[in-house]
Motif scaffolding. Structure first.
Motif: not given
Length: 293
Positions: A26-28, A189-204
């Motif tokens: 899915t998308s970030p 670990p799940l919180a880290r996934q959310v953090r990473f995907n907020t960065e990916r969302w902001a990158d896009e």
């Protein structure tokens, strides 16, 4: 103890595990939203289970049950919980609450110095210092070393990235999951996934704003070379969090997402988690409502 107490917790754990697959299909933005809900529901389910154990253990104590007006036989046989189990559950709830409160206090303290920030401000700081400060309207903080190192276009990419954090309210998602993870460390670990995907969302979002995925990828790589300090609680910054994965995602964007078997399985498991946690809460309410009167 009644198996209905354990089953919802198993569903919560299954939902957390299934959440790892969502970012792959899915998308970030969608991953952040769904994983945040899954994390909060998991934490609520565990808290409800512990509260139910506390009540079940208390019901086995004659003095307590009499004082509260409960029947002595409210939880006979395997429907009750040993008093020591109730005491342990109570202790775990207290520890979880204190850990969550400590995280929130640290987060507020970190942002207190920048509460009045508006627009873009540059501060004296070594390394890759760039983060968003939520507020009305909020602002962006950049370190002077980062400003000197990056080109004008790269700085614009960083600023666009930080504005994306503010525009999409990423701090709310991060605060929610990190509060849950502080209370219950198995959710880290799940919180880290959310953090990473907020960065990916902001990158896009930044790539769309500046019109170049390559420019944003180059800015990420150069910031990573500066060396980023450890992120403060709740801070959303343009740091080197999984920089290689973020650069690759920008330079090699994935094909349009289709509903695959892993995606369907993950979604169904998380939906089941929501239902299981609802059942868990129902039993807590049922316990209180049907106490002997």
């Amino acid at each position: 103890m009644n198996v209905l107490l354990v089953a919802p917790l198993l569903l919560v754990v299954a939902g957390v595990a299934a959440g790892w697959f969502l970012p792959r299909v899915t998308s970030p933005a969608s991953s952040v939203r769904v994983l945040t809900v899954a994390t909060v529901v998991a934490a609520a389910g565990v808290a409800a289970a512990l509260a139910l154990v506390v009540l079940a253990g208390a019901s086995e104590l004659h003095d307590v049950s009499s004082w509260l007006g409960w029947c002595d036989a409210l939880y006979p046989g395997d429907h009750g919980a040993a008093p020591w189990a109730g005491a342990l559950a109570a202790a775990l709830l207290v520890v979880a609450a204190r850990r969550a409160r400590r995280y929130l206090s640290r987060s507020r303290a970190e942002m207190a110095a920048f509460a009045a920030v508006e627009g873009v401000e540059v501060i004296a700081a070594a390394g890759a210092v760039a983060f968003a400060v939520p507020g009305s309207p909020g602002g962006v903080i950049l370190g002077d070393e980062l400003v000197r190192t990056l080109s004008r276009d790269e700085r614009q990419a960083v600023i666009a990235h930080e504005h994306a954090h503010l525009d999409h309210g990423h701090h709310r998602y991060v605060h929610a999951v990190e509060t849950c993870a502080a209370a219950f460390p198995f959710l880290v670990p799940l919180a880290r996934q959310v953090r990473f995907n907020t960065e990916r969302w902001a990158d896009e979002t930044a790539a769309s704003a500046v019109g170049s995925r390559t420019l944003v990828a180059r800015a990420i790589a150069r910031v990573a070379l500066l060396g980023a300090p450890s992120p403060a609680p709740g801070v959303l910054g343009f740091r080197s969090l999984s920089a290689a994965a973020r650069v690759e995602a920008l330079l090699r964007p994935s094909t349009p997402v289709r509903l695959t078997l892993p995606a369907a399985a993950s979604t169904m498991t998380i939906v089941t988690t929501l239902a299981g946690s609802s059942v868990q809460l129902h039993h807590l309410v049922f316990f209180l409502d049907h106490a002997c009167r």
